[in-house]
Design a protein around this motif. Structure first.
Motif, PDB file in Angstrom:
ATOM      1  N   UNK A 111       0.461  -1.210  -0.594  1.00 37.59           N
ATOM      2  CA  UNK A 111      -0.380   0.343   0.029  1.00 37.59           C
ATOM      3  C   UNK A 111       0.890   1.211   0.473  1.00 37.59           C
ATOM      4  N   UNK A 112       0.763   2.261  -0.511  1.00 36.16           N
ATOM      5  CA  UNK A 112       2.337   2.679  -1.446  1.00 36.16           C
ATOM      6  C   UNK A 112       0.928   4.585  -0.522  1.00 36.16           C
ATOM      7  N   UNK A 113       1.600   5.108   0.480  1.00 38.51           N
ATOM      8  CA  UNK A 113       1.089   6.570   0.292  1.00 38.51           C
ATOM      9  C   UNK A 113       2.082   7.291   0.261  1.00 38.51           C
ATOM     10  N   UNK A 114       1.391   8.911  -0.194  1.00 42.21           N
ATOM     11  CA  UNK A 114       2.204  10.253  -0.332  1.00 42.21           C
ATOM     12  C   UNK A 114       0.842  11.126  -0.110  1.00 42.21           C
ATOM     13  N   UNK A 115       1.372  12.304  -0.439  1.00 41.46           N
ATOM     14  CA  UNK A 115       1.372  14.228  -0.412  1.00 41.46           C
ATOM     15  C   UNK A 115      -0.009  13.792  -1.624  1.00 41.46           C
ATOM     16  N   UNK A 116      -1.142  14.498  -1.733  1.00 41.69           N
ATOM     17  CA  UNK A 116      -1.796  14.331  -2.788  1.00 41.69           C
ATOM     18  C   UNK A 116      -1.266  15.283  -4.210  1.00 41.69           C
ATOM     19  N   UNK A 117      -0.720  16.090  -4.011  1.00 42.74           N
ATOM     20  CA  UNK A 117       0.317  16.203  -4.491  1.00 42.74           C
ATOM     21  C   UNK A 117       0.992  15.642  -5.698  1.00 42.74           C
ATOM     22  N   UNK A 161       4.504  11.604   9.717  1.00 46.43           N
ATOM     23  CA  UNK A 161       4.843  11.326   7.878  1.00 46.43           C
ATOM     24  C   UNK A 161       3.858  12.889   7.900  1.00 46.43           C
ATOM     25  N   UNK A 162       4.681  13.904   7.744  1.00 43.77           N
ATOM     26  CA  UNK A 162       4.544  15.730   7.251  1.00 43.77           C
ATOM     27  C   UNK A 162       4.229  16.147   5.738  1.00 43.77           C
ATOM     28  N   UNK A 163       3.471  16.596   5.494  1.00 47.14           N
ATOM     29  CA  UNK A 163       3.549  17.175   4.183  1.00 47.14           C
ATOM     30  C   UNK A 163       4.698  18.663   4.276  1.00 47.14           C
ATOM     31  N   UNK A 164       5.355  19.580   3.555  1.00 44.58           N
ATOM     32  CA  UNK A 164       6.640  20.138   3.554  1.00 44.58           C
ATOM     33  C   UNK A 164       5.596  20.901   2.891  1.00 44.58           C
ATOM     34  N   UNK A 165       5.507  21.951   2.373  1.00 43.83           N
ATOM     35  CA  UNK A 165       4.689  23.055   1.437  1.00 43.83           C
ATOM     36  C   UNK A 165       5.771  23.650   0.454  1.00 43.83           C
ATOM     37  N   UNK A 166       5.745  23.680  -1.192  1.00 48.61           N
ATOM     38  CA  UNK A 166       6.586  24.319  -2.040  1.00 48.61           C
ATOM     39  C   UNK A 166       8.197  24.236  -1.564  1.00 48.61           C
ATOM     40  N   UNK A 172       5.931  17.248  -0.866  1.00 49.95           N
ATOM     41  CA  UNK A 172       7.548  16.867   0.122  1.00 49.95           C
ATOM     42  C   UNK A 172       6.869  15.906   0.912  1.00 49.95           C
ATOM     43  N   UNK A 173       7.307  14.992   1.267  1.00 49.01           N
ATOM     44  CA  UNK A 173       7.130  13.913   2.682  1.00 49.01           C
ATOM     45  C   UNK A 173       8.674  14.186   3.401  1.00 49.01           C
ATOM     46  N   UNK A 174       8.994  14.515   5.123  1.00 46.27           N
ATOM     47  CA  UNK A 174       9.297  14.014   5.443  1.00 46.27           C
ATOM     48  C   UNK A 174       8.579  13.348   6.814  1.00 46.27           C
ATOM     49  N   UNK A 175       9.894  12.132   7.484  1.00 43.93           N
ATOM     50  CA  UNK A 175       8.744  11.808   8.808  1.00 43.93           C
ATOM     51  C   UNK A 175       9.693  11.644  10.185  1.00 43.93           C
ATOM     52  N   UNK A 176       9.171  11.911  10.462  1.00 40.62           N
ATOM     53  CA  UNK A 176       9.484  11.531  11.718  1.00 40.62           C
ATOM     54  C   UNK A 176       8.894  10.571  12.987  1.00 40.62           C
ATOM     55  N   UNK A 183      15.102  11.485  11.953  1.00 39.02           N
ATOM     56  CA  UNK A 183      14.403  11.517  11.057  1.00 39.02           C
ATOM     57  C   UNK A 183      14.237  11.364   9.873  1.00 39.02           C
ATOM     58  N   UNK A 184      13.283  10.835   8.976  1.00 32.47           N
ATOM     59  CA  UNK A 184      14.128  10.831   7.276  1.00 32.47           C
ATOM     60  C   UNK A 184      13.473  11.987   6.222  1.00 32.47           C
ATOM     61  N   UNK A 185      14.376  12.621   6.152  1.00 30.28           N
ATOM     62  CA  UNK A 185      13.831  14.396   5.238  1.00 30.28           C
ATOM     63  C   UNK A 185      13.836  14.244   3.827  1.00 30.28           C
ATOM     64  N   UNK A 186      13.996  13.043   3.875  1.00 30.60           N
ATOM     65  CA  UNK A 186      13.822  12.723   2.356  1.00 30.60           C
ATOM     66  C   UNK A 186      15.035  14.105   1.244  1.00 30.60           C
TER      67      UNK A 186
END
Length: 299
Positions: A111-117, A161-166, A172-176, A183-186
């Motif tokens: 199951x794949x998770x990601x931000x809407x964009x 997992x949280x979105x960081x805008x623009x 973008x998503x980073x994971x704490x 932290x996974x910063x991508x």
């Protein structure tokens, strides 16, 4: 002067190698950051972005999946750490060196998770290749998307997992990993390298800096940070990257405010002080300067 490795190959060339099935011969090295929590990084060649892996008693979460031809090696690296299948995949952003294994994992039932964009760009634009965009297979698309955040609960630990805008892109998503101080910063963090800020995919330099500063707020002297590219880092390395980019931005801003053109700014070489330590093959000092100029002058 820091010695650059195979990571310095331009992204388009790397994706071309992937499309031809000729990616460099690499293996994956695993580093355990906490019980059941790992960083996976390619060695022996460019493998795409660094991966994260969280292993619970019955479920496994993978963060990013590298270049397309290396997915079997990713699976093999995971199999060395757990007998369980990969249940969930988190995509940190849309670039092909981070989501190249989506189709294979999606076909296998992950199951794949990601931000809407991120999903929107795959649906509307497809997957970027050296010869242009190609339609994204259904199996490669995230099936769960989020606007702001989503939290995984495995056993007694959380992955926020949280979105960081623009920032690096608009998805973008980073994971704490709150319980483990990891932290996974991508690609919000290129450790020791000028960062790639993808202005054509919704990124901005100021948004990128804001995202990095948010990561700093979540970290302390003991936090370990998995960058999108480069070695495992801590808060000090992230702070150095923030300081470099913030200063670089202000240097270019001063020249823009003085009425200098892009070519005039390049001729003045305002980032010369950073060249020896931060320049690399994909984001050279010149390209970083152009990115700063474009981001500052975008309408």
């Amino acid at each position: 002067m820091r010695t650059r490795t195979a990571v310095a190959l331009p992204l388009a060339a790397l994706l071309a190698l992937s499309a031809a099935g000729q990616a460099p011969e690499v293996t994956y090295k695993s580093t355990e950051l906490a019980p059941g929590l790992y960083m996976l990084e390619g060695v022996g060649g460019f493998a795409g972005g660094n991966l994260g892996l969280m292993v619970g008693e019955d479920e496994v979460v993978l963060i990013d999946d590298g270049l397309p031809p290396l997915i079997d090696k990713v699976r093999a690296a995971v199999a060395e750490l757990t007998d369980e299948e990969i249940d969930y995949l988190v995509n940190t952003h849309v670039h092909g060196d981070h989501i190249g294994g989506n189709e294979a994992l999606g076909e296998a039932g992950t199951t794949i998770f990601a931000h809407h964009n991120l999903r929107r760009r795959l649906v509307e634009q497809g997957i970027s290749t050296p010869s242009g965009f190609v339609p994204a297979p259904e199996e490669a698309l995230p099936v769960v998307t989020f606007a702001d955040s989503v939290t995984f609960h495995l056993d007694d630990r959380e992955a926020f997992v949280f979105h960081v805008a623009d920032a690096h892109t608009d998805g973008d998503a980073a994971i704490h990993f709150r319980d483990d101080n990891v932290i996974h910063a991508g690609d919000l963090f290129f450790n020791g390298l000028f960062p790639f800020v993808d202005l054509d995919t919704g990124g901005s330099v100021e948004g990128y800096l804001a995202g990095q500063r948010r990561l700093l707020e979540l970290s302390d002297a003991d936090t370990r940070i998995i960058p999108g590219h480069g070695p495992l880092a801590g808060r000090a390395e992230l702070q150095a990257a923030v300081d470099m980019l913030a200063d670089s931005l202000e240097r270019v801003r001063a020249l823009v405010d003085a009425g200098r053109s892009e070519e005039e700014i390049l001729a003045e070489n305002p980032l010369a002080d950073y060249h020896d330590d931060w320049n690399w093959g994909f984001i050279t000092t010149e390209r970083m300067t152009r990115t700063l100029y474009r981001s500052l002058t975008a309408e």
